[in-house]
Design a protein around this motif. Structure first.
Motif, PDB file in Angstrom:
ATOM      1  N   LEU A  22       0.917  -1.109  -0.156  1.00  0.00           N
ATOM      2  CA  LEU A  22      -0.080  -0.002   0.103  1.00  0.00           C
ATOM      3  C   LEU A  22       0.926   1.441  -0.062  1.00  0.00           C
ATOM      4  N   VAL A  23       1.867   1.383   0.772  1.00  0.00           N
ATOM      5  CA  VAL A  23       2.679   2.329   0.895  1.00  0.00           C
ATOM      6  C   VAL A  23       3.641   2.753  -0.742  1.00  0.00           C
ATOM      7  N   SER A  24       3.879   1.487  -1.260  1.00  0.00           N
ATOM      8  CA  SER A  24       4.385   1.685  -2.517  1.00  0.00           C
ATOM      9  C   SER A  24       3.300   2.240  -3.427  1.00  0.00           C
ATOM     10  N   GLN A  25       2.183   1.622  -3.455  1.00  0.00           N
ATOM     11  CA  GLN A  25       1.211   2.212  -4.419  1.00  0.00           C
ATOM     12  C   GLN A  25       0.614   3.731  -4.068  1.00  0.00           C
ATOM     13  N   GLN A  26       0.921   4.112  -2.710  1.00  0.00           N
ATOM     14  CA  GLN A  26       0.650   5.564  -2.357  1.00  0.00           C
ATOM     15  C   GLN A  26       1.734   6.537  -3.012  1.00  0.00           C
ATOM     16  N   GLN A  27       3.104   5.884  -3.026  1.00  0.00           N
ATOM     17  CA  GLN A  27       4.268   6.633  -3.164  1.00  0.00           C
ATOM     18  C   GLN A  27       4.109   6.908  -4.880  1.00  0.00           C
ATOM     19  N   GLU A  28       3.535   5.972  -5.560  1.00  0.00           N
ATOM     20  CA  GLU A  28       3.715   5.816  -7.024  1.00  0.00           C
ATOM     21  C   GLU A  28       2.309   6.665  -7.512  1.00  0.00           C
ATOM     22  N   THR A  29       1.273   6.835  -6.699  1.00  0.00           N
ATOM     23  CA  THR A  29       0.220   7.492  -7.090  1.00  0.00           C
ATOM     24  C   THR A  29       0.528   9.079  -6.699  1.00  0.00           C
ATOM     25  N   GLU A  30       1.167   9.544  -5.599  1.00  0.00           N
ATOM     26  CA  GLU A  30       1.460  10.751  -5.386  1.00  0.00           C
ATOM     27  C   GLU A  30       2.732  11.240  -6.462  1.00  0.00           C
ATOM     28  N   MET A  31       3.535  10.609  -7.120  1.00  0.00           N
ATOM     29  CA  MET A  31       4.439  10.700  -8.082  1.00  0.00           C
ATOM     30  C   MET A  31       3.418  11.223  -9.389  1.00  0.00           C
ATOM     31  N   GLY A  67      -7.047   5.442   3.445  1.00  0.00           N
ATOM     32  CA  GLY A  67      -8.128   4.768   4.286  1.00  0.00           C
ATOM     33  C   GLY A  67      -7.439   3.112   4.479  1.00  0.00           C
ATOM     34  N   GLU A  68      -7.073   2.493   3.350  1.00  0.00           N
ATOM     35  CA  GLU A  68      -6.572   1.126   3.654  1.00  0.00           C
ATOM     36  C   GLU A  68      -5.263   1.214   4.452  1.00  0.00           C
ATOM     37  N   LEU A  69      -4.396   2.451   4.597  1.00  0.00           N
ATOM     38  CA  LEU A  69      -3.495   2.296   5.338  1.00  0.00           C
ATOM     39  C   LEU A  69      -3.753   2.409   6.777  1.00  0.00           C
ATOM     40  N   GLU A  70      -4.755   3.255   6.963  1.00  0.00           N
ATOM     41  CA  GLU A  70      -5.216   3.454   8.457  1.00  0.00           C
ATOM     42  C   GLU A  70      -5.820   1.988   8.722  1.00  0.00           C
ATOM     43  N   ARG A  71      -6.480   1.521   7.919  1.00  0.00           N
ATOM     44  CA  ARG A  71      -7.144   0.215   8.311  1.00  0.00           C
ATOM     45  C   ARG A  71      -5.900  -0.769   8.626  1.00  0.00           C
ATOM     46  N   SER A  72      -5.394  -0.992   7.640  1.00  0.00           N
ATOM     47  CA  SER A  72      -3.953  -2.091   7.876  1.00  0.00           C
ATOM     48  C   SER A  72      -3.234  -1.527   9.253  1.00  0.00           C
ATOM     49  N   ASP A  73      -2.998  -0.048   9.665  1.00  0.00           N
ATOM     50  CA  ASP A  73      -2.257   0.096  10.924  1.00  0.00           C
ATOM     51  C   ASP A  73      -3.118  -0.382  12.044  1.00  0.00           C
ATOM     52  N   ASP A  74      -4.216  -0.241  11.890  1.00  0.00           N
ATOM     53  CA  ASP A  74      -5.349  -0.622  13.146  1.00  0.00           C
ATOM     54  C   ASP A  74      -5.376  -2.325  13.073  1.00  0.00           C
ATOM     55  N   LEU A  75      -5.336  -2.753  12.091  1.00  0.00           N
ATOM     56  CA  LEU A  75      -5.167  -4.334  12.053  1.00  0.00           C
ATOM     57  C   LEU A  75      -3.781  -4.912  12.501  1.00  0.00           C
ATOM     58  N   ILE A  76      -2.740  -4.191  11.987  1.00  0.00           N
ATOM     59  CA  ILE A  76      -1.445  -4.507  12.567  1.00  0.00           C
ATOM     60  C   ILE A  76      -1.323  -4.398  14.139  1.00  0.00           C
ATOM     61  N   LYS A  77      -1.800  -3.286  14.824  1.00  0.00           N
ATOM     62  CA  LYS A  77      -1.642  -2.972  15.990  1.00  0.00           C
ATOM     63  C   LYS A  77      -2.459  -3.970  16.906  1.00  0.00           C
ATOM     64  N   LYS A 121      -9.153  10.399  -5.593  1.00  0.00           N
ATOM     65  CA  LYS A 121      -9.781   9.247  -5.176  1.00  0.00           C
ATOM     66  C   LYS A 121      -8.946   8.078  -4.781  1.00  0.00           C
ATOM     67  N   ARG A 122      -8.026   7.913  -5.693  1.00  0.00           N
ATOM     68  CA  ARG A 122      -7.013   6.630  -5.295  1.00  0.00           C
ATOM     69  C   ARG A 122      -6.338   7.145  -4.143  1.00  0.00           C
ATOM     70  N   LEU A 123      -5.688   8.137  -4.068  1.00  0.00           N
ATOM     71  CA  LEU A 123      -4.976   8.649  -2.887  1.00  0.00           C
ATOM     72  C   LEU A 123      -5.952   8.422  -1.398  1.00  0.00           C
ATOM     73  N   GLU A 124      -7.114   9.036  -1.469  1.00  0.00           N
ATOM     74  CA  GLU A 124      -8.028   8.963  -0.467  1.00  0.00           C
ATOM     75  C   GLU A 124      -8.241   7.335  -0.058  1.00  0.00           C
ATOM     76  N   TYR A 125      -8.555   6.658  -1.020  1.00  0.00           N
ATOM     77  CA  TYR A 125      -8.751   5.187  -1.091  1.00  0.00           C
ATOM     78  C   TYR A 125      -7.536   4.562  -0.197  1.00  0.00           C
ATOM     79  N   ILE A 126      -6.396   4.758  -0.684  1.00  0.00           N
ATOM     80  CA  ILE A 126      -5.367   4.248  -0.243  1.00  0.00           C
ATOM     81  C   ILE A 126      -4.903   4.753   1.033  1.00  0.00           C
TER      82      ILE A 126
END
Length: 148
Positions: free
Chosen positions: A36-45, A88-98, A81-86
């Motif tokens: 997800l972080v990789s996708q976020q960086q790519e989309t930011e570019m 949200g998924e990162l936040e969900r992933s962080d909560d899951l990992i925690k 929209k893709r950045l917003e989705y990513i």
């Protein structure tokens, strides 16, 4: 009565397997988060590229094997929209990992207590039967029986 000695050990082994499974799950969650972080960086570019576009530039989107012309506003909106989705998924992933890490810590504490119980059971069994005696079941007693 070997089953009494094996009881705590078997329970410990089962909990240890659950702990290992939980560790694997956490590892997979970390890997998914890295994706997800990789996708976020790519989309930011891509977003940065869109910000530097000249007036009247043409944007094409790859759809299967075909490049399709796309409106600049639509493309920018899709990227946002893709950045917003990513995000949200990162936040969900962080909560899951925690949550998984918390479960893993709790399981580790249980395992430590179970290991102490197993060791205490082994020590009390060894003290009751003595090393190599009839009730000892120590490794030296088993080895002496198999040597000639």
């Amino acid at each position: 009565m070997p089953t009494e000695k094996e009881g705590p050990q078997q329970a410990f082994d089962k909990e240890l397997e659950k702990f290992k499974t939980l560790q694997e799950t956490v590892q997979k969650s970390y890997e998914a988060r890295m994706g997800l972080v990789s996708q976020q960086q790519e989309t930011e570019m891509v977003k940065e590229e869109f910000d530097t576009l000249e007036e009247g530039a043409t944007i094409f989107k790859l759809v299967g094997p075909v490049m399709v012309k796309q409106q600049v506003d639509d493309a920018k909106g899709n990227v946002e929209k893709r950045l917003e989705y990513i995000k949200g998924e990162l936040e969900r992933s962080d909560d899951l990992i925690k949550s998984q890490e918390k479960d893993m810590t709790e399981k580790q504490q249980v395992l430590m207590k179970m290991q102490q119980a197993v060791q205490e059971a082994q020590q009390s069994a060894a003290a009751a039967g003595g090393p190599g005696g009839a009730g000892g079941g120590g490794t030296m007693g088993g080895m002496a029986a198999t040597t000639r």
